[in-house]
Write a protein that holds these residues in place. Sequence first.
Motif, PDB file in Angstrom:
ATOM      1  N   ARG A 139       7.505   5.319  -8.413  1.00 60.79           N
ATOM      2  CA  ARG A 139       8.194   6.614  -8.600  1.00 60.79           C
ATOM      3  C   ARG A 139       7.725   7.312  -9.885  1.00 60.79           C
ATOM      4  NH1 ARG A 139      11.951   7.354  -4.773  1.00 60.79           N
ATOM      5  NH2 ARG A 139      12.984   5.542  -3.877  1.00 60.79           N
ATOM      6  N   GLU A 140       7.503   6.535 -10.942  1.00 63.73           N
ATOM      7  CA  GLU A 140       6.987   7.111 -12.183  1.00 63.73           C
ATOM      8  C   GLU A 140       5.594   7.703 -11.966  1.00 63.73           C
ATOM      9  OE1 GLU A 140       7.151   3.942 -15.047  1.00 63.73           O
ATOM     10  OE2 GLU A 140       9.354   3.893 -15.009  1.00 63.73           O
ATOM     11  N   LEU A 141       4.751   6.997 -11.218  1.00 61.62           N
ATOM     12  CA  LEU A 141       3.424   7.529 -10.912  1.00 61.62           C
ATOM     13  C   LEU A 141       3.521   8.801 -10.085  1.00 61.62           C
ATOM     14  CD1 LEU A 141       1.210   4.406 -10.096  1.00 61.62           C
ATOM     15  CD2 LEU A 141       1.091   5.888 -12.102  1.00 61.62           C
ATOM     16  N   GLU A 142       4.446   8.820  -9.126  1.00 64.62           N
ATOM     17  CA  GLU A 142       4.648  10.028  -8.326  1.00 64.62           C
ATOM     18  C   GLU A 142       4.953  11.219  -9.224  1.00 64.62           C
ATOM     19  OE1 GLU A 142       6.500   9.036  -3.976  1.00 64.62           O
ATOM     20  OE2 GLU A 142       7.877   8.828  -5.663  1.00 64.62           O
ATOM     21  N   ALA A 143       5.881  11.031 -10.137  1.00 64.95           N
ATOM     22  CA  ALA A 143       6.281  12.122 -11.028  1.00 64.95           C
ATOM     23  C   ALA A 143       5.122  12.537 -11.929  1.00 64.95           C
ATOM     24  CB  ALA A 143       7.486  11.705 -11.867  1.00 64.95           C
ATOM     25  N   TYR A 144       4.413  11.582 -12.471  1.00 69.10           N
ATOM     26  CA  TYR A 144       3.316  11.886 -13.391  1.00 69.10           C
ATOM     27  C   TYR A 144       2.181  12.625 -12.680  1.00 69.10           C
ATOM     28  CZ  TYR A 144      -0.496  11.306 -16.676  1.00 69.10           C
ATOM     29  OH  TYR A 144      -1.542  11.556 -17.516  1.00 69.10           O
ATOM     30  N   LEU A 145       1.833  12.173 -11.474  1.00 66.75           N
ATOM     31  CA  LEU A 145       0.700  12.750 -10.749  1.00 66.75           C
ATOM     32  C   LEU A 145       1.089  13.955  -9.885  1.00 66.75           C
ATOM     33  CD1 LEU A 145      -1.004   9.432  -9.600  1.00 66.75           C
ATOM     34  CD2 LEU A 145      -1.884  11.031 -11.326  1.00 66.75           C
ATOM     35  N   GLY A 146       2.374  14.153  -9.664  1.00 69.84           N
ATOM     36  CA  GLY A 146       2.804  15.247  -8.795  1.00 69.84           C
ATOM     37  C   GLY A 146       2.435  14.997  -7.341  1.00 69.84           C
ATOM     38  N   VAL A 147       2.579  13.745  -6.899  1.00 69.99           N
ATOM     39  CA  VAL A 147       2.282  13.370  -5.519  1.00 69.99           C
ATOM     40  C   VAL A 147       3.469  12.601  -4.950  1.00 69.99           C
ATOM     41  CG1 VAL A 147      -0.212  13.205  -5.903  1.00 69.99           C
ATOM     42  CG2 VAL A 147       1.191  11.148  -6.119  1.00 69.99           C
ATOM     43  N   THR A 148       3.449  12.402  -3.643  1.00 69.53           N
ATOM     44  CA  THR A 148       4.393  11.483  -3.029  1.00 69.53           C
ATOM     45  C   THR A 148       3.618  10.240  -2.620  1.00 69.53           C
ATOM     46  OG1 THR A 148       4.121  12.467  -0.835  1.00 69.53           O
ATOM     47  CG2 THR A 148       5.918  13.311  -2.187  1.00 69.53           C
ATOM     48  N   LEU A 149       4.187   9.100  -2.897  1.00 69.36           N
ATOM     49  CA  LEU A 149       3.576   7.814  -2.538  1.00 69.36           C
ATOM     50  C   LEU A 149       4.487   6.991  -1.630  1.00 69.36           C
ATOM     51  CD1 LEU A 149       2.235   6.939  -6.096  1.00 69.36           C
ATOM     52  CD2 LEU A 149       0.814   7.291  -4.069  1.00 69.36           C
ATOM     53  N   LEU A 150       5.749   7.319  -1.596  1.00 65.42           N
ATOM     54  CA  LEU A 150       6.710   6.535  -0.826  1.00 65.42           C
ATOM     55  C   LEU A 150       7.028   7.136   0.539  1.00 65.42           C
ATOM     56  CD1 LEU A 150       9.034   5.657  -3.826  1.00 65.42           C
ATOM     57  CD2 LEU A 150       7.550   4.072  -2.580  1.00 65.42           C
ATOM     58  N   GLU A 151       6.548   8.310   0.809  1.00 65.21           N
ATOM     59  CA  GLU A 151       6.765   8.991   2.089  1.00 65.21           C
ATOM     60  C   GLU A 151       5.898   8.324   3.158  1.00 65.21           C
ATOM     61  OE1 GLU A 151       7.577  11.130   5.225  1.00 65.21           O
ATOM     62  OE2 GLU A 151       8.674  11.433   3.363  1.00 65.21           O
ATOM     63  N   LYS A 152       6.483   8.046   4.309  1.00 64.82           N
ATOM     64  CA  LYS A 152       5.762   7.300   5.355  1.00 64.82           C
ATOM     65  C   LYS A 152       5.470   8.120   6.614  1.00 64.82           C
ATOM     66  CE  LYS A 152       6.099   3.454   3.020  1.00 64.82           C
ATOM     67  NZ  LYS A 152       5.009   3.051   2.196  1.00 64.82           N
ATOM     68  N   SER A 153       5.685   9.429   6.582  1.00 65.11           N
ATOM     69  CA  SER A 153       5.525  10.215   7.807  1.00 65.11           C
ATOM     70  C   SER A 153       4.073  10.615   8.098  1.00 65.11           C
ATOM     71  CB  SER A 153       6.400  11.465   7.764  1.00 65.11           C
ATOM     72  OG  SER A 153       5.936  12.352   6.770  1.00 65.11           O
ATOM     73  N   GLN A 154       3.192  10.413   7.124  1.00 67.95           N
ATOM     74  CA  GLN A 154       1.796  10.794   7.303  1.00 67.95           C
ATOM     75  C   GLN A 154       0.951   9.553   7.627  1.00 67.95           C
ATOM     76  OE1 GLN A 154       0.357  14.132   6.687  1.00 67.95           O
ATOM     77  NE2 GLN A 154       2.496  14.580   7.057  1.00 67.95           N
ATOM     78  N   LEU A 155       0.042   9.691   8.564  1.00 67.05           N
ATOM     79  CA  LEU A 155      -0.918   8.646   8.904  1.00 67.05           C
ATOM     80  C   LEU A 155      -2.261   9.059   8.332  1.00 67.05           C
ATOM     81  CD1 LEU A 155       0.064   8.175  12.659  1.00 67.05           C
ATOM     82  CD2 LEU A 155       0.851   6.839  10.696  1.00 67.05           C
ATOM     83  N   ILE A 200       0.851  -1.194   0.000  1.00 67.52           N
ATOM     84  CA  ILE A 200       0.000   0.000   0.000  1.00 67.52           C
ATOM     85  C   ILE A 200       0.885   1.241   0.000  1.00 67.52           C
ATOM     86  CG2 ILE A 200      -1.788   1.293   1.222  1.00 67.52           C
ATOM     87  CD1 ILE A 200      -2.604  -1.387   2.549  1.00 67.52           C
ATOM     88  N   TYR A 201       0.606   2.118  -0.944  1.00 63.96           N
ATOM     89  CA  TYR A 201       1.330   3.391  -1.074  1.00 63.96           C
ATOM     90  C   TYR A 201       0.303   4.513  -0.930  1.00 63.96           C
ATOM     91  CZ  TYR A 201       4.841   0.294  -3.034  1.00 63.96           C
ATOM     92  OH  TYR A 201       5.738  -0.726  -3.230  1.00 63.96           O
ATOM     93  N   GLN A 202       0.535   5.377   0.013  1.00 62.50           N
ATOM     94  CA  GLN A 202      -0.413   6.445   0.348  1.00 62.50           C
ATOM     95  C   GLN A 202       0.005   7.758  -0.300  1.00 62.50           C
ATOM     96  OE1 GLN A 202      -1.646   6.722   4.548  1.00 62.50           O
ATOM     97  NE2 GLN A 202      -0.629   8.718   4.479  1.00 62.50           N
ATOM     98  N   ALA A 203      -0.893   8.352  -1.040  1.00 60.09           N
ATOM     99  CA  ALA A 203      -0.621   9.649  -1.658  1.00 60.09           C
ATOM    100  C   ALA A 203      -0.745  10.754  -0.613  1.00 60.09           C
ATOM    101  CB  ALA A 203      -1.599   9.911  -2.804  1.00 60.09           C
TER     102      ALA A 203
END
Length: 166
Positions: A85-101, A16-19
Motif C-alpha cells: 500500500r505504501e508503494l501504491e501511494a508513493y508510485l501513484g499506482v494500484t497493485l492490489l486491484e485484481k480486475s485486470q488481466l 505477485i502484485y500487478q501495477a
Amino acid sequence: MFVSFDQLPAHARIWIYQANRRLTDAEIATVQPALAQFSADWTSHGRALQASAAILHHQFLVIGLDEAVADASGCSIDASVRFVRELEAYLGVTLLEKSQLAFLINDQVKLMDRRELRAAVAEGRLQSDTLYFDNTIAQRGQLAAAWPAPAAQTWLARYFQPSVAR
C-alpha cells in the motif's frame, strides 16, 4: 534477511502484485532501496525472514520468501500488504486491484479488464497461445518456468473451449 531475488530457491513462496500501468526505469530505480529494506527488515514473530522483492517486466511487484528458513505469519503478511500500500501511494499506482488481466503481446504487457475476456476470445483478440501472466502462481520456480505462459496452459484454458468461447 535480504537475498537477491534470483538467489531465492525454486520452492520459495511468492506473491505477485500487478501495477495498473508500466513503471518507468526512474520509478523502479527509486523504489529499489525500499524493496531491499523491506526484505531485510521483514520478520515473523521476531524471526528474520529470508526474503526478496523485485519489479519484473516494469509492471509486477514480486515478493519472495524462503519458507524453509521461516514461515510468514498473519502479522508478517499484514506487514507486507502495508508495504504494498505504501508503494501504491508513493508510485501513484494500484497493485492490489485484481480486475485486470495481463498479457504479453508484441513484447509489451497489455492489460484487459476481466469482464472483456469472453468477448476478446470470441473475437479472436486473444488466442490460446497468447502469453498470460498468471499471478496466482505461488513458487519462484513456476515464475521462472512458466510466467508468462500460453493462456490455454493456465486457468484461462476454459475460455478457449468451443462452448465457452462462443
